[in-house]
Design a protein around this motif. Structure first.
Motif, short mmCIF file in Angstrom:
data_model
loop_
_atom_site.label_atom_id
_atom_site.label_comp_id
_atom_site.label_asym_id
_atom_site.label_seq_id
_atom_site.Cartn_x
_atom_site.Cartn_y
_atom_site.Cartn_z
N LEU A 143 -15.75 85.64 136.44
CA LEU A 143 -14.71 84.85 135.78
C LEU A 143 -13.87 85.70 134.83
O LEU A 143 -12.64 85.65 134.85
N ARG A 144 -14.53 86.47 134.01
CA ARG A 144 -13.81 87.20 132.97
C ARG A 144 -13.11 88.45 133.50
O ARG A 144 -11.97 88.74 133.12
N GLU A 145 -13.79 89.19 134.36
CA GLU A 145 -13.26 90.49 134.77
C GLU A 145 -12.36 90.41 136.01
O GLU A 145 -11.43 91.22 136.14
N GLN A 146 -12.64 89.48 136.90
CA GLN A 146 -11.86 89.41 138.13
C GLN A 146 -10.84 88.27 138.11
O GLN A 146 -9.75 88.41 138.67
N LYS A 147 -11.18 87.17 137.47
CA LYS A 147 -10.24 86.04 137.42
C LYS A 147 -9.55 85.91 136.06
O LYS A 147 -8.64 85.09 135.91
N HIS A 148 -9.98 86.71 135.11
CA HIS A 148 -9.37 86.73 133.77
C HIS A 148 -9.37 85.35 133.12
O HIS A 148 -8.44 84.99 132.40
N LEU A 149 -10.41 84.59 133.40
CA LEU A 149 -10.64 83.31 132.74
C LEU A 149 -11.60 83.55 131.59
O LEU A 149 -12.82 83.54 131.76
N THR A 150 -11.05 83.78 130.42
CA THR A 150 -11.85 84.25 129.29
C THR A 150 -12.28 83.14 128.34
O THR A 150 -12.83 83.42 127.28
N GLY A 151 -12.02 81.88 128.73
CA GLY A 151 -12.54 80.79 127.91
C GLY A 151 -14.05 80.76 127.90
O GLY A 151 -14.68 80.40 126.91
N THR A 152 -14.65 81.18 129.03
CA THR A 152 -16.11 81.28 129.12
C THR A 152 -16.54 82.57 128.41
O THR A 152 -16.07 83.65 128.76
N LYS A 153 -17.41 82.45 127.42
CA LYS A 153 -17.74 83.58 126.56
C LYS A 153 -19.07 84.22 126.92
O LYS A 153 -19.96 83.57 127.47
N GLU A 154 -19.20 85.49 126.55
CA GLU A 154 -20.51 86.16 126.63
C GLU A 154 -21.07 86.29 125.23
O GLU A 154 -20.46 86.92 124.36
N GLY A 155 -22.20 85.66 125.00
CA GLY A 155 -22.85 85.75 123.71
C GLY A 155 -24.11 86.59 123.78
O GLY A 155 -24.20 87.67 123.20
N CYS A 156 -25.09 86.13 124.56
CA CYS A 156 -26.40 86.79 124.59
C CYS A 156 -26.69 87.47 125.92
O CYS A 156 -27.54 88.34 126.00
N ALA A 157 -26.02 87.06 127.00
CA ALA A 157 -26.28 87.57 128.35
C ALA A 157 -27.73 87.35 128.78
O ALA A 157 -28.28 88.11 129.57
N SER A 158 -28.35 86.30 128.25
CA SER A 158 -29.73 86.00 128.64
C SER A 158 -30.00 84.50 128.76
O SER A 158 -31.15 84.09 128.89
N GLY A 159 -28.96 83.69 128.67
CA GLY A 159 -29.14 82.25 128.81
C GLY A 159 -29.68 81.56 127.58
O GLY A 159 -30.21 80.45 127.68
N ASP A 160 -29.51 82.18 126.42
CA ASP A 160 -30.08 81.62 125.20
C ASP A 160 -29.06 80.90 124.31
O ASP A 160 -29.43 80.03 123.54
N CYS A 161 -27.78 81.28 124.38
CA CYS A 161 -26.84 80.78 123.37
C CYS A 161 -25.88 79.72 123.89
O CYS A 161 -25.31 78.96 123.11
N GLY A 162 -25.63 79.68 125.20
CA GLY A 162 -24.79 78.64 125.77
C GLY A 162 -23.31 78.91 125.75
O GLY A 162 -22.53 78.10 126.27
N ALA A 163 -22.86 80.02 125.18
CA ALA A 163 -21.42 80.28 125.11
C ALA A 163 -20.79 80.45 126.50
O ALA A 163 -19.59 80.30 126.66
N CYS A 164 -21.62 80.77 127.48
CA CYS A 164 -21.14 81.02 128.84
C CYS A 164 -21.23 79.80 129.74
O CYS A 164 -21.00 79.90 130.95
N THR A 165 -21.55 78.64 129.20
CA THR A 165 -21.82 77.46 130.02
C THR A 165 -20.60 77.05 130.85
O THR A 165 -19.48 76.94 130.33
N VAL A 166 -20.84 76.84 132.12
CA VAL A 166 -19.84 76.29 133.03
C VAL A 166 -20.50 75.12 133.77
O VAL A 166 -21.69 74.85 133.58
N VAL A 167 -19.72 74.44 134.61
CA VAL A 167 -20.27 73.29 135.34
C VAL A 167 -20.08 73.50 136.83
O VAL A 167 -19.01 73.94 137.29
N LEU A 168 -21.12 73.20 137.59
CA LEU A 168 -21.04 73.17 139.05
C LEU A 168 -21.02 71.72 139.51
O LEU A 168 -21.82 70.91 139.05
N ALA A 169 -20.09 71.41 140.41
CA ALA A 169 -20.04 70.08 141.03
C ALA A 169 -20.36 70.25 142.50
O ALA A 169 -19.81 71.13 143.17
N GLU A 170 -21.25 69.42 143.01
CA GLU A 170 -21.62 69.49 144.42
C GLU A 170 -21.86 68.10 144.95
O GLU A 170 -22.20 67.17 144.20
N PRO A 171 -21.69 67.90 146.25
CA PRO A 171 -21.84 66.56 146.82
C PRO A 171 -23.29 66.09 146.79
O PRO A 171 -24.21 66.85 147.08
N ASP A 172 -23.47 64.84 146.43
CA ASP A 172 -24.76 64.16 146.56
C ASP A 172 -24.66 63.31 147.83
O ASP A 172 -23.92 62.31 147.86
#
Length: 494
Positions: A41-70
């Motif tokens: 997202l950040r390096e190839q699509k330049h969508l920088t709203g999604t942040k890197e905080g911890c790079a380990s899944g601890d801080c949530g700054a990088c949270t995005v949402v996946l939508a898929e069919p049920d």
């Protein structure tokens, strides 16, 4: 082998990773195998709203949402994930939604507007992650309470605003839910995702089999490829240890691994089933595991992490291996031709070592449902209540007959090089009256000398031994109809 090579060539021909990025169709025929969604997202699509905080899944700054069919409801299901520890293979056939896409023609999305009105942001670094977790909850289409809100926001850390206005903003947005542009676009989105899902999944270096047979062939052809399901653990090798993973095989689309059934009083858990998918089933049949489950990790982690992954890495401080030991679970291994069931008591053979052979994978985990008369408790001791690794994890499973101890099965983490049981405890108190405090004390004496834990940053060896004895005392107090003195409560929780 020539036939396998020919099949692999056919397998990779015209394969790609296809998904919707917000409303844009993306079809990748080449992709670095271990690039994370965050970096994409950040390096190839330049969508920088999604942040890197911890790079380990601890801080949530990088949270995005996946939508898929049920397929059952023919609607979209929205799931919050940590993009910093998610590989691109997870996107195939899904819609990836980032904070940039929430506003509608300059009008803020209701969750954004609610955050603004509640003064829920200051520096704003954590805000995109909170907004995306709020957005996923907003689309649950159910009335939410305080506990559901805090669970949905778990894993998102705020360092300056404080959580009260953020919780208020979430409550207000969900209480006043109205259709948003995603609801209105749902029929079109479902059609687009159906079309993308027909694309053959995978690119060189990223293999996404759909069946047991394909998985077996890929494993034979690429013996050094790493198997991933949720990638919440293995991705740390990329983001923290800076190692390269040139080849990965994703298990998430293998239909045989995506089953969850209760048969003959046994919960059969496919290795691609996430903890969130498992949650309702396992808590219905083994309610005492509910606290251990929500303390395992935050909601975005549980949305991806699998029980099989927690078992396969054979960590001595994993939370669920002790559960499997205490409940006499079995790990079913597969090589594409034959399966074999290994008792949890024999699966862990050494520090991060298991009985699983190189050509095998975990097909499923069979967890027996305890007899309703059994006394079962699960305890986790950690520095933080949520989203933290255990200093000690203890599971007790006690069978009684007329107050006499018939059987006691245990599982412990953090006290040895592997997840381990206290065999001497099982034999040392068998036949004794459970309501007698001397039985409890006998168990404490056995536990105090059963293990030789290490000193580390989480706890000293002495602390761990004392905690084991205190947890055993707590277990006895909770299950022997004894009244807990005030002072004892403090020490029992330690």
């Amino acid at each position: 082998m020539l036939q396998v090579d020919h099949w692999i060539n056919d397998f990779m021909e015209k394969r790609m990773i296809s998904f919707l990025l917000n409303s844009e169709e993306v079809r990748l025929s080449e992709c670095q195998s271990d690039i994370t969604v965050l970096d994409f997202l950040r390096e190839q699509k330049h969508l920088t709203g999604t942040k890197e905080g911890c790079a380990s899944g601890d801080c949530g700054a990088c949270t995005v949402v996946l939508a898929e069919p049920d397929r059952a409801s023919e609607k979209l299901v929205y799931t919050a994930i940590n993009s910093c520890i998610t590989y691109m293979s997870a996107l195939h056939g899904k819609q990836l939604i980032t904070v940039e896409h929430l506003a509608d023609s300059g009008t803020l999305h209701p969750v954004q507007q609610s955050m603004l009105e509640a003064n829920g942001t200051q520096c704003g670094f954590c805000t995109p992650g909170f907004i995306m977790s709020m957005f996923a909850l907003y689309h649950q289409n159910t009335t939410v309470d305080h506990q559901q809100i805090t669970q949905a926001l778990s894993g998102n850390l705020c360092r300056c605003t404080g959580y009260r206005p953020i919780i208020d903003a979430t409550a207000n947005a969900c209480a006043n839910r109205q259709e948003d542009k995603f609801d209105l676009a749902q029929p079109v989105t479902l059609t687009l995702l159906d079309d993308l899902a027909t694309d053959q999944a995978g690119v060189p270096g990223i293999y996404i089999p759909k069946s047991r047979a394909e998985l077996a062939d890929l494993k034979e052809t690429f013996p050094n490829a790493r198997l991933i399901a949720g990638s919440t653990d293995i991705a740390l090798e990329t983001t923290q240890a800076l190692q390269e993973l040139p080849e990965i095989i994703s298990l998430s689309n293998v239909k045989e691994l995506s089953t969850l059934e209760v048969k003959n009083n046994v919960i059969e858990i496919g290795s691609a089933i996430t903890l969130t998918e498992l949650e309702n089933v396992i808590c219905e049949h083994i309610p005492c595991l509910s606290e251990l489950l929500w303390r395992f990790a935050s909601r975005p982690i549980r949305n991806q992490a699998t029980l099989a992954g927690n078992v396969a890495n054979a960590s001595p401080i994993g939370d669920f291996p002790p559960v499997l030991l205490a409940l006499n679970a079995q790990i079913v291994l597969d090589d594409g031709i034959n399966t074999r069931a290994v008792p949890a008591s024999k699966f862990f053979t050494g520090y991060r070592q298991t009985d699983m052979q190189e050509h095998e994978w975990i097909a499923r985990i069979d967890v027996p449902i305890p007899n309703k008369n059994n006394k079962v408790r699960a305890y986790k001791i950690s520095k933080r209540e949520e989203d933290d690794i255990s200093a000690v994890c203890a599971i007790f499973n006690l069978s009684l007959a007329n107050d006499q101890v018939c059987e006691v099965n245990t599982g412990f983490g953090g006290v040895a090089a592997t997840p381990v049981s206290a065999v001497k405890l099982a034999t040392g108190i068998k036949g004794k009256p459970w309501s007698d405090i001397q039985t409890m004390k006998a168990g404490q004496k056995i536990l105090s000398s059963s293990f030789n834990p290490i000193d580390d940053v989480r706890a000293s060896a002495d602390y761990r031994n004392k905690i084991l004895c205190n947890l055993w005392y707590r277990f006895w107090l909770e299950t022997s109809q004894q009244t807990i003195p005030v002072k004892t409560r403090v020490h029992a929780h330690a």
